[in-house]
Design an enzyme around this catalytic site. Structure first.
Site, mmCIF file in Angstrom:
data_model
loop_
_atom_site.group_PDB
_atom_site.id
_atom_site.type_symbol
_atom_site.label_atom_id
_atom_site.label_comp_id
_atom_site.label_asym_id
_atom_site.label_seq_id
_atom_site.Cartn_x
_atom_site.Cartn_y
_atom_site.Cartn_z
ATOM 1 N N LYS A 266 0.835 -1.198 0.000
ATOM 2 C CA LYS A 266 0.000 0.000 0.000
ATOM 3 C C LYS A 266 0.877 1.258 0.000
ATOM 4 O O LYS A 266 2.039 1.218 0.428
ATOM 5 C CB LYS A 266 -0.877 0.035 1.260
ATOM 6 C CG LYS A 266 -1.949 -1.009 1.337
ATOM 7 C CD LYS A 266 -2.701 -0.892 2.661
ATOM 8 C CE LYS A 266 -3.803 -1.933 2.772
ATOM 9 N NZ LYS A 266 -4.909 -1.692 1.837
ATOM 10 N N ARG A 340 -10.731 -11.151 1.539
ATOM 11 C CA ARG A 340 -11.631 -12.132 0.933
ATOM 12 C C ARG A 340 -11.041 -13.539 0.995
ATOM 13 O O ARG A 340 -11.772 -14.532 1.027
ATOM 14 C CB ARG A 340 -11.952 -11.721 -0.498
ATOM 15 C CG ARG A 340 -10.811 -11.707 -1.459
ATOM 16 C CD ARG A 340 -11.067 -10.849 -2.686
ATOM 17 N NE ARG A 340 -11.121 -9.433 -2.333
ATOM 18 C CZ ARG A 340 -11.371 -8.460 -3.204
ATOM 19 N NH1 ARG A 340 -11.568 -8.749 -4.484
ATOM 20 N NH2 ARG A 340 -11.407 -7.205 -2.814
#
Length: 489
Positions: A266, A340
């Site tokens: 990130k 996920r």
């Protein structure tokens, strides 16, 4: 601020802030017969002179020692959320006006019939939730103490053990504590220790560590945490408040204790906020504590996947292919689409092991849901209309709103992989939250009613809201507790 609620008589010889509740007409029934009857004329005169100024609250001096604060209860204050919000606004009022004195309620002062009979307990509940602060690591702590001294005929259920409101406040605040902890403190190993302590409330806690997860084939979850020196876990929390035969309600949470994005790193700006990436799991843990504290007449199971997503020589790479617990294979195109993967194994395990009545998962899953809904609604994705309607209604009731978003087979082509059964991200573009939910739906194998709540815009707030003062919000605990109370107990 520290809130202390106690039963204590008013002493008019000491400086006191007397708080009185008035109806929408600014009438205070029973004032002439109350303990403060000698102040009645002064109070009535002040109210009359300032009637046009009084909106929700108004404060004035009636003597050199006594200050009176009027809380105006409007006709629309009939729902629990309205009353909680009024309590929270009252806390803001006393803080902004430095009224750190005693609340006094006289036994002869009655509420108008227009008021919800649980008003006062709900008012205090909102005040207590709003008063939450996380100053654990400050060397100089704020020491303001607000004493609420009750002398009267109000049944203060919120002070009783196992009371629903007190249990809910405790559960919400526990969730906020977990979300507020920094990543160097609340890593997966420490998180497991804190979950184990819930056994003292009557919850059954089981922990699956890295070795057990490997034996079970939970490679989607394990792949996320393999770059961290910390462990990876699946923590299972069970509450049995009903018959053994009753199907449990299942709640699954994403617990990425810190998310660097892994190899798909990130940007540095705001990465510190990624301590909040375990908020979905914290909601599940806080909810399970609430159910145990209030002895909820329901069977429930909370399952949380706990990992840390770090860039390391052993970290998962873009392009890797893993085999999930379900047997389905996943091509990892972006290691920052990790939540996920954690949920995929947790969902299939929960469905297979517990055969629940429904499964609701919660996760700070996508930034795309913030683009869609901001910080006003959580994104709701579901395969079941009934469960969706119940969640929507409960959210409206407690002010933790959800908005249903689409799922459709046509989105599947965006996550189909040429090398595996699916890929973990949609690189075509668009529908980021929906394709993430579409991915999760593939791991519900037996058509169990399921709902996914993307709480990325709701789990924390830099500006605060009606019932929080900024930081961790505890969003989801009250929503799910209301869902259970209204529909499954």
């Amino acid at each position: 601020m520290t809130i202390k609620i106690q039963n204590k008589k008013l002493n008019l010889n000491k400086p006191t802030n007397i708080v009185l509740f008035a109806n929408s007409n600014l009438d205070i029934e029973g004032l002439n017969k109350s303990t403060i009857h000698q102040l009645a004329n002064s109070i009535k005169t002040s109210i009359k002179l300032n009637k046009n100024k009084i909106k929700d609250f108004f404060s004035f001096d009636v003597s050199s020692k006594e200050k009176v604060t009027i809380v105006k209860i409007k006709k629309e204050h009939i729902s629990s959320n309205d009353n909680e919000k009024l309590g929270a606004k009252f806390l803001n009022f006393i803080q902004s006006n430095s009224l750190y004195e005693n609340v006094f309620i006289d036994k002869n002062i009655k509420f108008n019939n227009q008021i919800n009979k649980n008003f006062f307990n709900e008012f205090l509940s909102g005040l207590l939730i709003k008063s939450y602060t996380f100053d654990k690591y400050k060397t100089k702590k704020i020491t303001n103490i607000f004493n609420i001294n009750i002398h009267g005929n109000f049944k203060l259920d919120i002070l009783q053990k196992n009371n629903k409101l007190k249990s809910l406040v405790d559960g919400v605040n526990f969730t906020k504590d977990l979300v507020s902890e920094p990543g160097n403190i609340l890593h997966p190993d420490e998180y497991v220790k804190r979950i184990k302590k819930l056994k003292s409330f009557g919850l059954k806690v089981s922990i699956l560590d890295k070795n057990k997860l490997k034996q079970l084939g939970m490679n989607a979850l394990l792949g996320v945490g393999q770059g961290s020196i910390r462990g990876s876990y699946l923590a299972i929390i069970e509450w049995k408040g009903s018959s053994k035969q009753q199907q449990p309600l299942a709640f699954v949470g994403k617990g990425v204790c810190f998310d660097t994005g892994g190899i798909s790193l990130k940007p540095a700006k705001f990465m510190e906020d990624m301590t909040y990436d375990m908020a979905g799991s914290a909601v599940v843990v806080g909810l399970m504590k609430t159910l145990a504290l209030r002895k909820a007449k329901v069977n429930a199971v909370g399952v949380v996947g706990l990992v840390e997503n770090m860039p390391d020589g052993n970290a998962q790479r873009p392009g890797d292919i893993v085999k999930s617990f379900s047997g389905k294979t996943i091509e990892i195109l972006n290691t920052d689409a990790e939540g996920r993967l954690v949920l995929a194994d947790a969902l299939t395990y929960t469905e297979k092991k517990y055969k629940p009545k429904f499964i609701i998962d919660l996760a700070t899953l996508t930034g795309a849901i913030i683009v869609s809904l901001g910080s006003e609604y959580a994104g709701l994705f579901s395969n079941d209309d009934k469960l969706s309607a119940e969640l929507f209604k409960s959210g409206e009731k407690v002010g933790e709103k959800v908005w249903r978003m689409p799922l459709n087979d046509n989105y599947d082509k965006l996550i189909d992989s040429k090398k595996a059964d699916m890929q973990n991200i949609n690189y075509v573009g668009g529908a980021g939250s929906t394709t993430a939910a579409q991915f999760l739906q593939r791991f519900i194998l037996n058509k169990t009613p399921w709902a996914h709540l993307d709480i990325a815009g709701m789990a924390f707030s830099k500006y605060g809201g009606a019932l929080n003062s900024g930081g961790a919000t505890g969003y989801g605990v009250r929503l799910l507790n209301q869902l259970i109370e209204d529909n499954y107990e």
